[in-house]
Scaffold this motif. Structure first.
Motif, mmCIF file in Angstrom:
data_model
loop_
_atom_site.group_PDB
_atom_site.id
_atom_site.type_symbol
_atom_site.label_atom_id
_atom_site.label_comp_id
_atom_site.label_asym_id
_atom_site.label_seq_id
_atom_site.Cartn_x
_atom_site.Cartn_y
_atom_site.Cartn_z
ATOM 1 N N LEU A 238 0.838 -1.208 0.000
ATOM 2 C CA LEU A 238 0.000 0.000 0.000
ATOM 3 C C LEU A 238 0.871 1.256 0.000
ATOM 4 O O LEU A 238 2.039 1.206 0.379
ATOM 5 C CB LEU A 238 -0.889 0.006 1.247
ATOM 6 N N ARG B 20 -0.952 5.197 3.830
ATOM 7 C CA ARG B 20 -1.959 4.209 4.211
ATOM 8 C C ARG B 20 -1.339 3.146 5.116
ATOM 9 O O ARG B 20 -1.939 2.711 6.093
ATOM 10 C CB ARG B 20 -2.577 3.573 2.964
ATOM 11 N N ASP C 122 -7.253 -2.937 4.759
ATOM 12 C CA ASP C 122 -7.512 -1.702 4.030
ATOM 13 C C ASP C 122 -8.991 -1.650 3.673
ATOM 14 O O ASP C 122 -9.615 -2.685 3.405
ATOM 15 C CB ASP C 122 -6.650 -1.653 2.766
ATOM 16 N N ASP D 187 -13.633 7.077 0.457
ATOM 17 C CA ASP D 187 -12.937 8.258 0.966
ATOM 18 C C ASP D 187 -12.947 8.336 2.485
ATOM 19 O O ASP D 187 -11.962 8.742 3.093
ATOM 20 C CB ASP D 187 -13.553 9.534 0.395
ATOM 21 N N GLY E 159 -10.341 6.089 3.810
ATOM 22 C CA GLY E 159 -9.041 6.622 3.418
ATOM 23 C C GLY E 159 -8.610 7.809 4.264
ATOM 24 O O GLY E 159 -7.468 7.888 4.708
ATOM 25 N N ASP F 73 -5.404 7.589 6.502
ATOM 26 C CA ASP F 73 -4.301 8.422 6.020
ATOM 27 C C ASP F 73 -4.096 9.694 6.831
ATOM 28 O O ASP F 73 -2.961 10.153 6.978
ATOM 29 C CB ASP F 73 -4.525 8.815 4.556
#
Length: 132
Positions: free
Chosen positions: A8, A12, A29, A33, A36, A40
């Motif tokens: 990744l 991430r 994972d 969005d 993420g 992140d």
């Protein structure tokens, strides 16, 4: 040695590793969005900032969740804090008493149920595994 997130992007990978550390369980994972940004930004950046320990952040989060009625997230955060050794039986029970007076008795009662369930489950696991 390779890690399960090595394929990744770096941000991430850092976020997912921190999520596993904070939550105390395996992560994968996720799509979209929202996931993420959570991985992140929140975990790769905010939870990794200097100045506060994970325990400090957890205490702030527990207080916030208690005050806003976030009991669903408390069912994740309290067991994770306990499993990670950030808060013990006595400290969790003291948090309940303290929060009852600021977040209200009904919220405190729900938090107490989460705390007592967390402690009881840990004791059952320890007994099953032959530990005290």
């Amino acid at each position: 040695m390779t890690g399960k997130f090595d394929d990744l992007p770096e941000q991430r990978r850092i976020g997912l590793e921190k999520m596993e550390e904070v939550y105390g369980f395996d992560m994968t994972d996720g799509a979209g969005d929202f996931f993420g940004i959570t991985a992140d930004h929140l975990f790769a950046e905010i939870w990794k900032r200097p100045g506060l320990s994970d325990r400090d952040r957890r205490l702030l989060l527990i207080g916030l969740l208690a005050g806003t009625g976030g009991h669903d997230v408390l069912t994740i955060q309290i067991p994770a804090a306990y499993k990670n050794g950030e808060l013990d039986d006595e400290q969790l029970r003291e948090i309940v008493i303290f929060l009852c007076h600021y977040a209200g008795w009904p919220n405190g009662a729900r938090i107490n149920s989460i705390v007592e369930d967390t402690i009881a489950q840990a004791k059952r696991r320890a007994a099953r595994d032959g530990r005290d």
